[in-house]
Write an enzyme that holds these catalytic residues in place. Sequence first.
Site, mmCIF file in Angstrom:
data_model
loop_
_atom_site.group_PDB
_atom_site.id
_atom_site.type_symbol
_atom_site.label_atom_id
_atom_site.label_comp_id
_atom_site.label_asym_id
_atom_site.label_seq_id
_atom_site.Cartn_x
_atom_site.Cartn_y
_atom_site.Cartn_z
ATOM 1 C CB SER A 152 -0.903 -0.013 1.239
ATOM 2 O OG SER A 152 -1.689 1.149 1.282
ATOM 3 C CB CYS B 173 -7.573 -0.420 13.102
ATOM 4 S SG CYS B 173 -6.428 -0.364 11.749
HETATM 5 C C1 LIG Z 1 -1.957 -0.296 6.810
HETATM 6 C C2 LIG Z 1 -1.978 -1.773 6.727
HETATM 7 C C3 LIG Z 1 -2.942 -2.451 5.959
HETATM 8 C C4 LIG Z 1 -4.059 -1.739 5.273
HETATM 9 O O1 LIG Z 1 -3.642 -0.940 4.208
HETATM 10 P P1 LIG Z 1 -4.651 0.185 3.670
HETATM 11 O O2 LIG Z 1 -4.016 0.693 2.433
HETATM 12 O O3 LIG Z 1 -4.731 1.217 4.752
HETATM 13 O O4 LIG Z 1 -5.950 -0.478 3.431
HETATM 14 C C5 LIG Z 1 -2.871 -3.820 5.871
HETATM 15 N N1 LIG Z 1 -1.911 -4.513 6.502
HETATM 16 C C6 LIG Z 1 -0.965 -3.904 7.246
HETATM 17 C C7 LIG Z 1 0.096 -4.735 7.890
HETATM 18 C C8 LIG Z 1 -0.969 -2.525 7.390
HETATM 19 O O5 LIG Z 1 -0.043 -1.930 8.130
#
Ligand SMILES: *Cc1c(COP(=O)(O)O)cnc(C)c1O
Length: 375
Positions: A200, A326
């Site tokens: 991401s 979260c």
């Molecule tokens: C931030 C994160 C996600 C989610 O990514 P998004 O782009 O915010 O949906 C998934 N897994 C891990 C380990 C993360 O740190």
Amino acid sequence: MNNIKYFDHAATTYVKEEVLKEMIPYFGIEFGNPSSVYSIGRKAKRAIEEARHKVAKVLNSKSDEIYFTSCGSESDNLAIKGIAYAHKSKGKHLITTKIEHHAVLNTCKTLEKQGFDVTYLNVDEYGMINLYELENAIRDDTILISVMFANNEIGTIEPINEIGKIAKAHNIYFHTDAVQAVGNLLIDVQEMNIDALSLSAHKFYGPKGIGALYVRNGIEFEKIQDGGHQERDKRAGTENVAEIVGLGKAIELAYEDINEYNKKLIELREYYINQVEKNISNIHINGHRTNRLSGNANISFLDIDGEKILFELDKYGICASAGSACNSGTGEPSHVLTAIGLSQEAAQTALRITFGEGNTKQDIDYLIDVLKKMK
Ligand SMILES: *Cc1c(COP(=O)(O)O)cnc(C)c1O
């Protein structure tokens, strides 16, 4: 970034100026739909393919093994559901861990409701899975192993090479949520036997709302969203061209000087941990002491009121996290800190500090001063 002291790079990062600069034309003059045949459409398509190439280069995959998605969460959903649905006639058993991000955990929960069976592996006090437990969990009907590359709360890096070998030996697909790893660690999907990987952009100085999924060629996976034939018919919807370009630029920049970046972050992390140990009593360092992301320090401050800590820090302009972003605000101890065996008290007083580009030792001195006042 005016007077804010930002220590929450695992939650998100700002967009680097060079990244934003490359994105801007695609909101304006280069606005063509990449599916269109005329020149501005073709230009947008070319920009997407360049970004795809940049991602592939970092992962050591082929370009046509990269699919753009809307975020890390979508990549996790597409990988796990996609592979599970496509291979359910072979088996309905999946293996993951108790410390995954909710994008993986809740995807697995949904699959359980649909008749799949999921094993959630334990971790030790450092957050590491046990490879014997993994091998023992494998059954004839196991189709997928999903273990995160590095944990978002405690920074622990999982034994990815070994997991890849085990998965390969048993002919089981291996997905890894590498959202915290990409931009921080060197990754080679060939050498590591990784079949699917999620990333991401907003975790490595790219924009929010854009992610990518690598899936090894030849592995079938079902799409989870119906529509047009974008992304080789795996992810319907007109491509987010500007953000894809941003992701490409951000991943390229992240790996230009990855060793320097890690050196800097380790120095900051060690300085912070040493200062905490010197100045504050009754603390507990969570996660592995060395086998962790360079920029992650997760420490329980047992004499500080965990409920108030983030609000108090905010008064001083300090951004940090308790558990994961979260979880913040729910008051429940984090599932990761619970899984590594922390007491309720230790879990609720944990402070996650994640360093990044802009941080300095002076920022850390300021943070330590504020923490000292809070006792
Ligand atoms: C931030 C994160 C996600 C989610 O990514 P998004 O782009 O915010 O949906 C998934 N897994 C891990 C380990 C993360 O740190």
